[in-house]
Design a protein around this motif. Structure first.
Motif, PDB file in Angstrom:
ATOM      1  N   GLN A 283       0.538  -6.235  10.790  1.00  0.00           N
ATOM      2  CA  GLN A 283       0.359  -7.660  10.531  1.00  0.00           C
ATOM      3  C   GLN A 283       1.496  -8.203   9.647  1.00  0.00           C
ATOM      4  OE1 GLN A 283      -3.765  -7.252   9.007  1.00  0.00           O
ATOM      5  NE2 GLN A 283      -4.324  -8.851  10.451  1.00  0.00           N
ATOM      6  N   ILE A 284       1.933  -7.403   8.691  1.00  0.00           N
ATOM      7  CA  ILE A 284       3.007  -7.836   7.797  1.00  0.00           C
ATOM      8  C   ILE A 284       4.298  -8.057   8.580  1.00  0.00           C
ATOM      9  CG2 ILE A 284       4.449  -7.172   5.828  1.00  0.00           C
ATOM     10  CD1 ILE A 284       2.001  -5.583   4.787  1.00  0.00           C
ATOM     11  N   THR A 285       4.652  -7.085   9.401  1.00  0.00           N
ATOM     12  CA  THR A 285       5.895  -7.228  10.170  1.00  0.00           C
ATOM     13  C   THR A 285       5.771  -8.332  11.224  1.00  0.00           C
ATOM     14  OG1 THR A 285       5.157  -5.424  11.628  1.00  0.00           O
ATOM     15  CG2 THR A 285       6.597  -4.849   9.798  1.00  0.00           C
ATOM     16  N   ASP A 286       4.578  -8.472  11.833  1.00  0.00           N
ATOM     17  CA  ASP A 286       4.363  -9.537  12.812  1.00  0.00           C
ATOM     18  C   ASP A 286       4.499 -10.918  12.169  1.00  0.00           C
ATOM     19  OD1 ASP A 286       3.953  -7.656  14.767  1.00  0.00           O
ATOM     20  OD2 ASP A 286       1.767  -7.895  14.851  1.00  0.00           O
ATOM     21  N   ALA A 287       4.195 -10.983  10.859  1.00  0.00           N
ATOM     22  CA  ALA A 287       4.325 -12.253  10.140  1.00  0.00           C
ATOM     23  C   ALA A 287       5.761 -12.542   9.730  1.00  0.00           C
ATOM     24  CB  ALA A 287       3.428 -12.240   8.906  1.00  0.00           C
ATOM     25  N   GLY A 288       6.673 -11.612  10.067  1.00  0.00           N
ATOM     26  CA  GLY A 288       8.084 -11.801   9.732  1.00  0.00           C
ATOM     27  C   GLY A 288       8.419 -11.479   8.292  1.00  0.00           C
ATOM     28  N   LEU A 289       7.569 -10.684   7.630  1.00  0.00           N
ATOM     29  CA  LEU A 289       7.780 -10.324   6.239  1.00  0.00           C
ATOM     30  C   LEU A 289       8.262  -8.882   6.127  1.00  0.00           C
ATOM     31  CD1 LEU A 289       4.529 -11.982   4.849  1.00  0.00           C
ATOM     32  CD2 LEU A 289       6.876 -12.813   4.530  1.00  0.00           C
ATOM     33  N   THR A 290       8.984  -8.596   5.070  1.00  0.00           N
ATOM     34  CA  THR A 290       9.557  -7.265   4.868  1.00  0.00           C
ATOM     35  C   THR A 290       8.614  -6.427   4.022  1.00  0.00           C
ATOM     36  OG1 THR A 290      11.773  -8.224   4.913  1.00  0.00           O
ATOM     37  CG2 THR A 290      11.553  -5.998   4.019  1.00  0.00           C
ATOM     38  N   PRO A 291       8.087  -5.329   4.594  1.00  0.00           N
ATOM     39  CA  PRO A 291       7.104  -4.529   3.863  1.00  0.00           C
ATOM     40  C   PRO A 291       7.704  -3.267   3.244  1.00  0.00           C
ATOM     41  CG  PRO A 291       7.006  -3.948   6.171  1.00  0.00           C
ATOM     42  CD  PRO A 291       8.155  -4.924   6.019  1.00  0.00           C
ATOM     43  N   ALA A 292       6.944  -2.706   2.305  1.00  0.00           N
ATOM     44  CA  ALA A 292       7.123  -1.331   1.836  1.00  0.00           C
ATOM     45  C   ALA A 292       5.712  -0.783   1.639  1.00  0.00           C
ATOM     46  CB  ALA A 292       7.914  -1.282   0.541  1.00  0.00           C
ATOM     47  N   ARG A 293       5.540   0.487   1.928  1.00  0.00           N
ATOM     48  CA  ARG A 293       4.190   1.066   1.931  1.00  0.00           C
ATOM     49  C   ARG A 293       4.116   2.199   0.915  1.00  0.00           C
ATOM     50  NH1 ARG A 293       1.132   2.548   7.595  1.00  0.00           N
ATOM     51  NH2 ARG A 293      -0.665   3.684   6.696  1.00  0.00           N
ATOM     52  N   ARG A 294       3.203   2.066  -0.033  1.00  0.00           N
ATOM     53  CA  ARG A 294       3.144   3.033  -1.130  1.00  0.00           C
ATOM     54  C   ARG A 294       2.752   4.427  -0.657  1.00  0.00           C
ATOM     55  NH1 ARG A 294       3.694   3.058  -6.419  1.00  0.00           N
ATOM     56  NH2 ARG A 294       2.437   4.401  -7.781  1.00  0.00           N
ATOM     57  N   SER A 295       1.795   4.529   0.247  1.00  0.00           N
ATOM     58  CA  SER A 295       1.340   5.848   0.687  1.00  0.00           C
ATOM     59  C   SER A 295       2.441   6.624   1.393  1.00  0.00           C
ATOM     60  CB  SER A 295       0.126   5.709   1.612  1.00  0.00           C
ATOM     61  OG  SER A 295       0.497   5.096   2.835  1.00  0.00           O
ATOM     62  N   LYS A 296       3.438   5.923   1.947  1.00  0.00           N
ATOM     63  CA  LYS A 296       4.552   6.576   2.638  1.00  0.00           C
ATOM     64  C   LYS A 296       5.721   6.859   1.696  1.00  0.00           C
ATOM     65  CE  LYS A 296       2.600   6.120   6.748  1.00  0.00           C
ATOM     66  NZ  LYS A 296       2.073   7.297   7.485  1.00  0.00           N
ATOM     67  N   GLY A 297       5.599   6.423   0.447  1.00  0.00           N
ATOM     68  CA  GLY A 297       6.699   6.623  -0.491  1.00  0.00           C
ATOM     69  C   GLY A 297       7.861   5.683  -0.271  1.00  0.00           C
ATOM     70  N   ASP A 298       7.639   4.564   0.437  1.00  0.00           N
ATOM     71  CA  ASP A 298       8.723   3.599   0.675  1.00  0.00           C
ATOM     72  C   ASP A 298       9.200   3.018  -0.658  1.00  0.00           C
ATOM     73  OD1 ASP A 298       8.194   4.035   3.333  1.00  0.00           O
ATOM     74  OD2 ASP A 298       7.128   2.142   3.645  1.00  0.00           O
ATOM     75  N   PRO A 299      10.494   2.905  -0.849  1.00  0.00           N
ATOM     76  CA  PRO A 299      10.991   2.309  -2.093  1.00  0.00           C
ATOM     77  C   PRO A 299      10.695   0.811  -2.153  1.00  0.00           C
ATOM     78  CG  PRO A 299      12.805   2.710  -0.576  1.00  0.00           C
ATOM     79  CD  PRO A 299      11.595   3.344   0.043  1.00  0.00           C
TER      80      PRO A 299
END
Length: 426
Positions: A283-299
């Protein structure tokens, strides 16, 4: 006490027959959430820990919110009753994982047995509690009757009955009275619930303080907080806490509006159930927003617009980090979530209009200048923009939130004393 009415007998027969099938379903769900096969068997009443010596008080709660609401009460009881240990049971994997990090001294957690004769017999024979405390609306007929039949005193605390449940209970008043009269003490979290129980003839029901207001601040890792504060620096920041399906879209739409005037703003989005994270990430990417995901260790970088905090046990960290929280579960018919944890952390609170579970608390919160009600994404974006551009007004809301939470602490010791007397623990 009078004999069980016919609906109770029918329920017992059905529950005992379907118990094996019910266990397969709950075990599969626990397995999917990372609970070991050994601990899954706790649902069949098979203990995976030894009963401590001395007196034992059993607390039973449904899930995360109910379990967390009694931890501070257990801590106070432990101080008042140094010879007593405590057992906390619940039914969900999330509750077990969250409370494991926060259990008070001399307290252990087990999954609750299914409401069937054999699991309950095993459970009660192993733990043989000296008293039992049920939380909110977690009322399983066989669990109550079999515990009571062993001479174990029972109390119901923070009782809450929805309007729909009240109507159903009044259709079967004899059954309702039979179950509720097992309790020596019924503490209701609001007058509405007490009135419904009085209508059924349950004179022992009394309205009192919502225990969730006494839960205290949520713990957090100080080093993790310092690291995030350094990373985020002076970026405009807000938190969407405990989102449910249908609310993530509202939060993302509001954030897109906020970004128009605050292009470096950051939203930390915390789903109530982390297993929904894959759906929310899309949903975040579909909304055109740039995500980072804590469970994946994304910076978390300067270009991150939405930080998806899809981990367990870190709610306190997000409240301590964010000066502004939109508390969800209030934009869909969930009934709202506990506002006292963000208030204790000094986070100003925005919330939706659907807060039946806290029908008294939210208006008091708003009247104290600690919270603001918004109806939809547009109204939420408007308030966010105002507060992010007005540090003084935001600081006032935060100070009011702290005072609102602190004012609730005075009654906990008195409540613990009342509970001890009701259960003959003193």
């Amino acid at each position: 006490m009078q004999g069980a009415p016919l609906p109770i007998w029918l329920y017992r027969a059905a529950a005992n027959i379907v118990a094996p099938l019910a266990y397969r379903r709950v075990a599969a769900k626990l397995d999917a959430q990372g609970i070991s096969p050994t601990r899954q068997k706790e649902r069949m009443g098979r203990a995976t820990a030894a009963r401590p010596k001395g007196r034992l008080v059993w607390f039973h709660a449904a899930s995360v919110g109910e379990s967390l609401s009694v931890l501070r009460l257990i801590e106070h009881l432990g101080q008042a009753l140094p010879d007593t240990s405590f057992l906390l049971t619940s039914g969900t994997a999330t509750s077990a994982q969250v409370v494991a990090k926060r259990l008070p001294p001399r307290t252990q957690h087990q999954f609750a047995p299914l409401d069937a004769s054999r699991p309950l017999r095993r459970f009660l024979s192993n733990w043989h509690p000296d008293a039992a405390v049920f939380v909110e609306s977690e009322l399983w007929p066989q669990m109550l009757t079999r515990t009571h039949d062993r001479g174990i005193p029972l109390a119901l605390i923070n009782a809450r009955i929805s309007e729909g449940s009240a109507r159903n209970w009044k259709r079967f008043p004899e059954t309702a009275r039979y179950l509720m009269n097992h309790f020596r003490m019924i503490h209701c979290q609001d007058q509405r619930t007490a009135d419904h129980l009085h209508d059924l003839g349950l004179t022992q029901a009394e309205a009192g303080q919502n225990l969730k207001s006494l839960a205290g601040p949520a713990p957090y890792d100080a080093a993790a907080l310092a690291g995030l504060q350094e990373t985020i620096a002076n970026r405009p920041l807000w938190l969407a806490s405990s989102t449910h399906p249908g609310e993530d879209e509202v939060m993302l739409a509001a954030h897109k509006s906020v970004l128009q005037d605050n292009p470096d703003a950051l939203l930390i989005l915390v789903p109530r159930h982390p297993e929904r994270a894959d759906t929310i990430a899309k949903q975040i990417t579909d909304a055109g927003l740039t995500p980072a995901r804590r469970s994946k260790g994304d910076p978390l970088t300067a270009t991150t617009q939405v930080y998806l905090a899809d981990t367990l046990g870190e709610t306190g960290l997000w409240y301590a980090l964010s000066p502004l929280t939109c508390l969800c579960g209030s934009f869909t018919p969930v009934g709202g979530h506990n506002p006292f944890e963000p208030a204790h952390a000094g986070s100003a609170i925005l919330h939706g209009p659907l807060y039946a579970n806290f029908a008294k608390t939210y208006p008091e919160l708003d009247a104290a200048g600690a919270g603001i009600e918004v109806d939809d994404a547009k109204a939420l974006a408007t308030e966010l923009d105002k507060l992010l551009k007005s540090p003084d007004r935001l600081d006032t809301l935060r100070d009011n939130a702290r005072r609102f939470a602190a004012a609730q602490d005075d009654v906990l010791d008195a409540f613990a004393d009342t509970l001890c007397k009701a259960l003959a623990m003193r």
